[in-house]
Design a protein around this motif. Structure first.
Motif, PDB file in Angstrom:
ATOM      1  N   ALA A  26       0.833  -1.210   0.000  1.00 18.28           N
ATOM      2  CA  ALA A  26       0.000   0.000   0.000  1.00 18.28           C
ATOM      3  C   ALA A  26       0.866   1.259   0.000  1.00 18.28           C
ATOM      4  O   ALA A  26       0.609   2.203  -0.770  1.00 18.28           O
ATOM      5  CB  ALA A  26      -0.931  -0.019   1.216  1.00 18.28           C
ATOM      6  N   ALA A  27       1.894   1.271   0.827  1.00 15.70           N
ATOM      7  CA  ALA A  27       2.731   2.478   0.923  1.00 15.70           C
ATOM      8  C   ALA A  27       3.491   2.712  -0.379  1.00 15.70           C
ATOM      9  O   ALA A  27       3.621   3.860  -0.840  1.00 15.70           O
ATOM     10  CB  ALA A  27       3.704   2.342   2.093  1.00 15.70           C
ATOM     11  N   VAL A  28       4.003   1.652  -0.976  1.00 14.70           N
ATOM     12  CA  VAL A  28       4.772   1.801  -2.215  1.00 14.70           C
ATOM     13  C   VAL A  28       3.839   2.286  -3.337  1.00 14.70           C
ATOM     14  O   VAL A  28       4.176   3.207  -4.100  1.00 14.70           O
ATOM     15  CB  VAL A  28       5.455   0.460  -2.583  1.00 14.70           C
ATOM     16  CG1 VAL A  28       6.024   0.501  -3.992  1.00 14.70           C
ATOM     17  CG2 VAL A  28       6.550   0.138  -1.571  1.00 14.70           C
ATOM     18  N   THR A  29       2.651   1.704  -3.404  1.00 17.71           N
ATOM     19  CA  THR A  29       1.691   2.122  -4.436  1.00 17.71           C
ATOM     20  C   THR A  29       1.336   3.600  -4.266  1.00 17.71           C
ATOM     21  O   THR A  29       1.346   4.371  -5.232  1.00 17.71           O
ATOM     22  CB  THR A  29       0.395   1.268  -4.332  1.00 17.71           C
ATOM     23  OG1 THR A  29       0.763  -0.110  -4.368  1.00 17.71           O
ATOM     24  CG2 THR A  29      -0.566   1.580  -5.465  1.00 17.71           C
ATOM     25  N   ALA A  30       1.071   3.978  -3.034  1.00 16.84           N
ATOM     26  CA  ALA A  30       0.671   5.369  -2.786  1.00 16.84           C
ATOM     27  C   ALA A  30       1.809   6.325  -3.132  1.00 16.84           C
ATOM     28  O   ALA A  30       1.584   7.391  -3.725  1.00 16.84           O
ATOM     29  CB  ALA A  30       0.265   5.536  -1.323  1.00 16.84           C
ATOM     30  N   ALA A  31       3.047   5.958  -2.786  1.00 19.46           N
ATOM     31  CA  ALA A  31       4.185   6.848  -3.070  1.00 19.46           C
ATOM     32  C   ALA A  31       4.328   7.058  -4.576  1.00 19.46           C
ATOM     33  O   ALA A  31       4.524   8.190  -5.047  1.00 19.46           O
ATOM     34  CB  ALA A  31       5.470   6.263  -2.476  1.00 19.46           C
ATOM     35  N   VAL A  32       4.210   5.981  -5.344  1.00 19.62           N
ATOM     36  CA  VAL A  32       4.374   6.114  -6.797  1.00 19.62           C
ATOM     37  C   VAL A  32       3.201   6.894  -7.390  1.00 19.62           C
ATOM     38  O   VAL A  32       3.396   7.824  -8.187  1.00 19.62           O
ATOM     39  CB  VAL A  32       4.528   4.727  -7.460  1.00 19.62           C
ATOM     40  CG1 VAL A  32       4.535   4.855  -8.990  1.00 19.62           C
ATOM     41  CG2 VAL A  32       5.820   4.052  -6.997  1.00 19.62           C
ATOM     42  N   ASP A  33       1.981   6.556  -6.975  1.00 21.22           N
ATOM     43  CA  ASP A  33       0.806   7.253  -7.519  1.00 21.22           C
ATOM     44  C   ASP A  33       0.887   8.754  -7.253  1.00 21.22           C
ATOM     45  O   ASP A  33       0.656   9.581  -8.139  1.00 21.22           O
ATOM     46  CB  ASP A  33      -0.488   6.709  -6.878  1.00 21.22           C
ATOM     47  CG  ASP A  33      -0.831   5.308  -7.380  1.00 21.22           C
ATOM     48  OD1 ASP A  33      -0.191   4.837  -8.350  1.00 21.22           O
ATOM     49  OD2 ASP A  33      -1.737   4.674  -6.783  1.00 21.22           O
ATOM     50  N   THR A  34       1.214   9.105  -6.022  1.00 23.03           N
ATOM     51  CA  THR A  34       1.256  10.524  -5.651  1.00 23.03           C
ATOM     52  C   THR A  34       2.341  11.246  -6.433  1.00 23.03           C
ATOM     53  O   THR A  34       2.135  12.365  -6.926  1.00 23.03           O
ATOM     54  CB  THR A  34       1.523  10.651  -4.130  1.00 23.03           C
ATOM     55  OG1 THR A  34       0.606   9.806  -3.448  1.00 23.03           O
ATOM     56  CG2 THR A  34       1.359  12.068  -3.643  1.00 23.03           C
ATOM     57  N   ALA A  35       3.489  10.605  -6.554  1.00 22.31           N
ATOM     58  CA  ALA A  35       4.602  11.258  -7.254  1.00 22.31           C
ATOM     59  C   ALA A  35       4.274  11.437  -8.736  1.00 22.31           C
ATOM     60  O   ALA A  35       4.537  12.491  -9.316  1.00 22.31           O
ATOM     61  CB  ALA A  35       5.880  10.433  -7.082  1.00 22.31           C
ATOM     62  N   VAL A  36       3.692  10.428  -9.336  1.00 22.82           N
ATOM     63  CA  VAL A  36       3.356  10.525 -10.764  1.00 22.82           C
ATOM     64  C   VAL A  36       2.354  11.660 -10.982  1.00 22.82           C
ATOM     65  O   VAL A  36       2.466  12.442 -11.930  1.00 22.82           O
ATOM     66  CB  VAL A  36       2.816   9.174 -11.285  1.00 22.82           C
ATOM     67  CG1 VAL A  36       2.167   9.340 -12.657  1.00 22.82           C
ATOM     68  CG2 VAL A  36       3.940   8.145 -11.351  1.00 22.82           C
ATOM     69  N   ALA A  37       1.390  11.790 -10.084  1.00 24.78           N
ATOM     70  CA  ALA A  37       0.386  12.852 -10.218  1.00 24.78           C
ATOM     71  C   ALA A  37       1.032  14.234 -10.120  1.00 24.78           C
ATOM     72  O   ALA A  37       0.592  15.187 -10.750  1.00 24.78           O
ATOM     73  CB  ALA A  37      -0.688  12.682  -9.144  1.00 24.78           C
ATOM     74  N   LYS A  38       2.093  14.339  -9.352  1.00 24.50           N
ATOM     75  CA  LYS A  38       2.745  15.648  -9.201  1.00 24.50           C
ATOM     76  C   LYS A  38       3.531  16.046 -10.444  1.00 24.50           C
ATOM     77  O   LYS A  38       3.624  17.222 -10.776  1.00 24.50           O
ATOM     78  CB  LYS A  38       3.699  15.625  -8.003  1.00 24.50           C
ATOM     79  CG  LYS A  38       2.979  15.666  -6.670  1.00 24.50           C
ATOM     80  CD  LYS A  38       3.980  15.728  -5.537  1.00 24.50           C
ATOM     81  CE  LYS A  38       3.258  15.745  -4.205  1.00 24.50           C
ATOM     82  NZ  LYS A  38       4.192  15.609  -3.075  1.00 24.50           N
ATOM     83  N   GLY A  39       4.157  15.095 -11.067  1.00 27.44           N
ATOM     84  CA  GLY A  39       4.955  15.414 -12.257  1.00 27.44           C
ATOM     85  C   GLY A  39       6.380  15.804 -11.904  1.00 27.44           C
ATOM     86  O   GLY A  39       6.687  16.163 -10.759  1.00 27.44           O
TER      87      GLY A  39
END
Ligand code: FUC
Length: 801
Positions: A262-275
């Motif tokens: 869950a933490a790894v998924t959230a970190a990648v998702d959030t970072a990708v959304a930021k650009g």
């Protein structure tokens, strides 16, 4: 597009790709994650780590609880009796009685490698450059081929917990590569969906679950998922975002927490959304908030040759290039600490956070007879106190298993840990004769915590965080000191001076460390006004404690209670000088300091990387700037790799940290309640400036110097109270002014000024006679009649016009 070139004095750069991990690749990291960038043109390799990925510990066969006890409760008493009788015992004999085979200790693991395979890569790129900007904490690779300039940029962002890479080209549609991973482990599975590669598994050794996700994002072109890879074709640019984690948690008994998915998924998702731009801006701001606090100018200029050649050409002489390498090495120490030790991860291990192996040297563990402590010497002095939060948390978590070992193995209060430990609370012993026994380790590790209080003045920290850990380390020794039948003094027995000689009672380092922890704990208890009974007990113990400071037959500081020192011994550990550094028992100008100088001279200027780094600090504490500088030169010439990593050999990061701390120690010292400015300035640094170094009592210091002497010192005081400053510049004509220019009333004694400082103020010390000399006095009688200025007369106007 972004130019890959960042020519400045704090950028490591090379004109060819790295082919070797240890000596050439360039490190980036955010504390928990680390990566090594190779910069290959046809195939980019990025080896990466997550700091908690360890074999061993709970779940590993035979580990048990890890707080290992001695085979027989009376074995320690037997060893003590034998040493009382014979005066010494061989390490092998002691290990046979007290050691136990090490089982399930584990080792730090590589997570694996990321590869970017580039189709139709140019065989002969033009203008190839790879670099690591220490000012930005960004690694870059750039080259040109057939009119197109290609660039790659990588960083490990702390706020976002991800490693980010961007691949771009100056002409649209030119970015093509296949991203895949590899690993020496077979206990992993790889899957791909929507441009996201997931690597997941559980370590066969201990069941620790691990997961990494790498998302590829493209602008233009196409992105195709394979079974274990993602292919980008004809994009304008592409970015990848990598996060990794494990189910490690820093608490006994299981040392396990939630699955990392869950933490790894959230970190990648959030970072990708930021650009990319937002991620890089957040990284830059976070990093520069720490890095920019200290600036060092040794007269360096931006080197025109690559860093490997800069290092190879270095002689420790007078060239601006030599100064450039030294200034870069200092900045690199701070860079490496910020990159390998942040608040929420484990502390920096023997290799920081970087490891490409499943069986690294010494397990890339936490060695406690110098190494972990050295990693943090620069934290306070060079204004990076936040990096030690990881260290504090790690030690605090070690208290519970350490209490159990103290109780079961020694039958005592307090907590203990020995020579080496891991992330799973290993506080017992193993059976390698010359390195298994070091119960002094716990006491030594608490020194950094007390130091944090002395540097910051933070009483809440002292009460809540440092004192309980320090007190436990002190209590262990209150219960374990042994009465020496030779003279009735309290000694450590069995004691062993790392990592040579015989076991004995009262080895100097043992005594000095116990003195240090008892003194610090007593000071802390008094400051906090707590634990009257403990204070009485410590005071009584200190009165009978052997201080471990004996001057021997050839004028040396004895390493053991008996005069066994061999003047021809050049062992890398100079443990009996603990009292000089990092202790504060020995002050310059005393017979003990002179004896320490004799011992250090006999030990010589050789040694492994960390040993040379320690010697920079020793010579700085002896106020011998030239010898400190000679040790820095020795380290740079023969214990530093092309990527400026310290080598023991092999690569061991402690020497990077110890050397940066040593350079700070040459410029500023404060362990004896006096801020000593430029205490060990070498002739090789005739002019320069440094700002942002920290001193005890919440003081931040800026100083500039020329002709080997300070010309302006500014103290930023964070607390209200007395300050004392010593500097060779302080003579009759120094004035202290606050930030508004008002003169401050000071007391003067020789080269020391003292006054009552107020919190939040800045005080500048300048020799106002110099200002006057350059204006009013230019035509004065004494100067016009003399070819050289000569000493100024006693009474001259003292304020600037
Ligand atoms: C200490 C040193 C060795 C090595 C090891 C990791 O035991 O004596 O030289 O640095 O730590």
């Amino acid at each position: 597009m972004t130019s890959p070139q960042t020519p400045d004095d704090l950028t490591l750069w090379y004109d060819r790709p790295a082919v070797d991990w240890e000596t050439q690749a360039l490190p980036i990291g955010n504390g928990a994650l680390g990566a090594m960038v190779f910069g290959g043109v046809a195939s980019e390799q990025i080896q990466f780590n997550e700091k908690s990925l360890w074999t061993g510990g709970p779940g590993s066969a035979g580990y048990g609880s890890g707080d290992r006890t001695s085979p027989r409760p009376d074995a320690i008493a037997e060893v003590q009796a034998e040493i009382d009788r014979d005066g010494k015992m061989s390490p092998e004999a002691v290990a046979a009685k007290l050691g136990r085979p090490r089982v399930g200790f584990g080792a730090y693991q590589t997570f694996g490698d990321l590869w970017l395979d580039v189709p139709d890569a140019p065989a002969s790129p033009i203008g190839y450059r790879r670099e690591l900007s220490l000012r930005e904490a960004v690694a870059r690779v750039g080259y040109t081929a057939e009119g197109v300039t290609y660039s790659r940029e990588y960083f490990a962002g702390h706020p976002d917990g991800v490693i980010v890479g961007r691949i771009s080209a100056s002409v649209a549609g030119n970015v093509s590569f296949t991203l895949r991973t590899s690993s020496p482990r077979s206990d992993r599975q790889v899957s791909v969906a929507d441009g996201r590669l997931t690597v997941r598994g559980a370590l066969a050794d201990n069941g620790m679950r691990f997961e990494a996700q790498i998302q590829v994002v493209t602008r233009g072109g196409s992105r195709t998922d394979g079974t274990d890879r993602v292919t980008v074709t004809g994009a304008d640019s592409a970015m990848f975002v990598l996060a990794a984690g494990t189910d490690y948690a820093g608490a006994r008994p299981s040392y396990r927490g939630p699955d990392p998915h869950a933490a790894v998924t959230a970190a990648v998702d959030t970072a990708v959304a930021k650009g990319f731009d937002q991620l890089r801006a957040a990284h830059r701001a976070d990093y520069r908030r720490l890095f920019d606090r200290v600036r060092l100018d040794l007269g360096q200029r931006t080197p025109e040759i690559p860093t490997d050649r800069l290092r190879a050409a270095y002689t420790g002489g007078t060239s601006a290039d030599d100064r450039a390498l030294e200034a870069m090495f200092f900045a690199y120490g701070r860079y490496l600490l910020i990159s390998s030790s942040r608040e929420e991860s484990l502390p920096a291990n023997l290799q920081g956070v970087w490891n490409n192996s499943t069986s690294p040297p010494w397990s890339a563990d936490y060695h406690l007879n110098i190494n972990l402590q050295m990693n943090y010497w620069l934290a306070e002095q060079t204004n990076l106190a936040e990096t030690a939060v990881a260290y504090d948390r790690y030690l605090t978590a070690m208290v519970a298993p350490g209490e159990r070992t103290a109780r079961e193995m020694f039958g005592s209060r307090g907590w203990v840990v020995h020579n080496e430990t891991n992330p799973f609370g290993f506080t017992g012993v193993h059976d390698w004769a010359t390195a298994f026994w070091f119960p002094e380790a716990a006491a030594w590790t608490t020194q950094q915590m007390y130091d944090h209080y002395r540097f910051s003045g933070d009483l809440v920290y002292l009460r809540r965080t440092a004192y309980p850990v320090m007190k436990g380390a002190a209590e262990f020794w209150l219960d374990n000191l042994h009465v020496d039948p030779r003279d009735g003094g309290l000694v450590v027995s069995p004691g062993y001076s790392p990592e040579h000689g015989d076991f004995s009672a009262g080895a100097s380092m043992s005594q000095q460390i116990v003195f240090d922890v008892l003194t610090n704990s007593l000071e802390a208890a008094r400051t906090l006004n707590v634990d009257a009974a403990f204070q009485t007990e410590v005071t009584a113990a200190l009165a009978r404690l052997d201080r471990g400071l004996r001057v021997g037959s050839w004028g040396q500081l004895q390493e053991w209670k008996s005069d066994w020192d061999d003047p021809a011994n050049t062992h890398r550990h100079a443990s009996h000088l603990f009292a000089l550094h990092p202790g504060r028992q020995i002050t310059p100008g005393t017979p003990e300091a002179e004896a320490a100088r004799v011992s250090l001279t006999a030990r010589g200027d050789g040694g492994t990387g960390w040993s040379k780094a320690w010697k920079i600090n020793f010579w700085a504490r002896l106020l011998d700037g030239d010898h400190a500088h000679r040790m820095l030169s020795e380290q740079l010439m023969s214990s530093t790799l092309d990527n400026l990593w310290d080598t023991h050999p092999p690569f061991q990061i402690d020497g990077n940290f110890g050397a940066a701390a040593g350079m700070a120690e040459m410029l500023l010292q404060s362990r004896h309640d006096t801020v000593q400015v430029l205490p060990a300035l070498p002739a090789a640094w005739p002019a320069g400036s440094v700002s942002g170094l920290r001193a005890w009592g919440d003081v931040t210091v800026d100083v500039s110097w020329r002709d080997g002497s300070a010309d302006k010192i500014t103290l930023h005081t964070g607390a209200t109270g007395p300050v004392k400053v010593r500097s060779a510049m302080i003579g009759g004509h120094c004035r202290v002014r606050d930030e508004r220019g008002n003169e401050v009333a000071v007391a003067r004694s020789g080269e020391t000024l003292s006054w009552d400082a107020r919190a939040g103020r800045s005080y500048t010390i300048a020799n106002e006679i110099d200002l006057a000399t350059s204006t009013t006095l230019r035509s004065s009688a004494w100067e016009s009649t003399s070819a050289s200025p000569g000493p100024p007369p006693e009474r001259l106007p003292t304020s600037a016009p």
